[in-house]
Design an enzyme around this catalytic site. Structure first.
Site, mmCIF file in Angstrom:
data_model
loop_
_atom_site.group_PDB
_atom_site.id
_atom_site.type_symbol
_atom_site.label_atom_id
_atom_site.label_comp_id
_atom_site.label_asym_id
_atom_site.label_seq_id
_atom_site.Cartn_x
_atom_site.Cartn_y
_atom_site.Cartn_z
ATOM 1 N N HIS A 148 -3.603 -4.822 1.801
ATOM 2 C CA HIS A 148 -2.921 -5.292 2.918
ATOM 3 C C HIS A 148 -2.888 -6.642 3.271
ATOM 4 C CE1 HIS A 148 -2.339 -0.975 4.612
ATOM 5 N NE2 HIS A 148 -3.365 -0.824 3.590
ATOM 6 N N CYS A 180 0.927 -1.186 0.015
ATOM 7 C CA CYS A 180 -0.100 -0.135 -0.137
ATOM 8 C C CYS A 180 0.786 1.321 -0.101
ATOM 9 C CB CYS A 180 -1.115 -0.070 1.209
ATOM 10 S SG CYS A 180 -2.590 1.033 0.604
ATOM 11 N N GLU A 185 -1.338 -8.152 5.207
ATOM 12 C CA GLU A 185 -0.998 -8.240 6.690
ATOM 13 C C GLU A 185 -2.295 -8.289 7.700
ATOM 14 O OE1 GLU A 185 -0.267 -5.775 4.999
ATOM 15 O OE2 GLU A 185 -0.705 -3.750 6.140
#
Ligand code: GLN
Length: 195
Positions: free
Chosen positions: A174, A78, A176
């Site tokens: 994202h 990002c 994560e």
């Protein structure tokens, strides 16, 4: 293996946790001396202009630029992708990047905060993984040496959302922020293969 996480701003904890779940040591990188003995670096999402400013304040900008151009494997997610991209559209007038990944990205290219969304993104061999897009940059152009690893169709045809050029990886979403470790595992395995 040591995969540092740039810990100036953004979702540092989530990347650290994903890497540690894969059994990788994930030291936080805040100062130039934290760059020593790293096998790779993750640049998290957050706000690219804020991270850029903190890179300057911390003295990391110059040292990290050198390491990246020497071939330190890196993975930007990002805002991290924006910081690695060769060209930025709709950036702040003074916005800079390390320019080591030959893509053009448009900041907030899917719309503003309210247009944030989750979607399954398409990896090779019809494998899909969940992607969280938050004020995400949209990859609008991919250089000849860039490999597209995952795509997403936002209603106007599939386009790149995860790319790599050599050992520099970038993704507009994202990975994560979900429990799925596929993307982190792919990056870690590619770093491992270099050793
Ligand atoms: N739009 C942000 C920027 O320009 C990136 C958003 C994110 O990292 N979730 O930095």
């Amino acid at each position: 293996m040591r995969v540092g996480v740039l810990a100036l701003q953004g979702d540092v904890r989530e990347h650290t946790r994903a890497l540690e779940r894969l059994g990788v040591s994930a030291p936080q990188v805040r100062l130039p001396e934290d760059l020593v003995n790293l096998d790779a670096l993750v640049i998290p999402g957050g706000e690219s202009t804020a991270i850029a400013r903190l890179l300057e304040v911390s003295g990391l900008r110059e040292d990290l630029a050198i390491r990246l151009h020497e071939g330190l494997p890196a993975f930007g997610t990002c805002a991290g992708l924006i910081l690695l991209a060769e060209q930025i559209l709709d950036g702040r007038s003074d916005q800079w990047s390390f320019a080591c990944l030959d893509v053009t990205v448009r900041r907030n290219g899917y719309g503003r905060q309210t247009a944030s969304f989750e979607a399954m993104v398409q990896l090779h061999d019809s494998v899909v993984v969940p992607g969280v897009f938050i004020r995400a940059p949209r990859i609008t152009k991919v250089g000849a040496d860039v490999e597209v690893l995952a795509t997403h169709d936002h209603g106007d045809g599939p386009h790149a959302v995860l790319v790599k050029q050599g050992m520099v990886w970038g993704c507009s979403f994202h990975p994560e922020l979900t429990e799925d470790l596929t993307i982190h595992r792919m990056f870690v395995e590619s770093v491992e293969a270099l050793r």
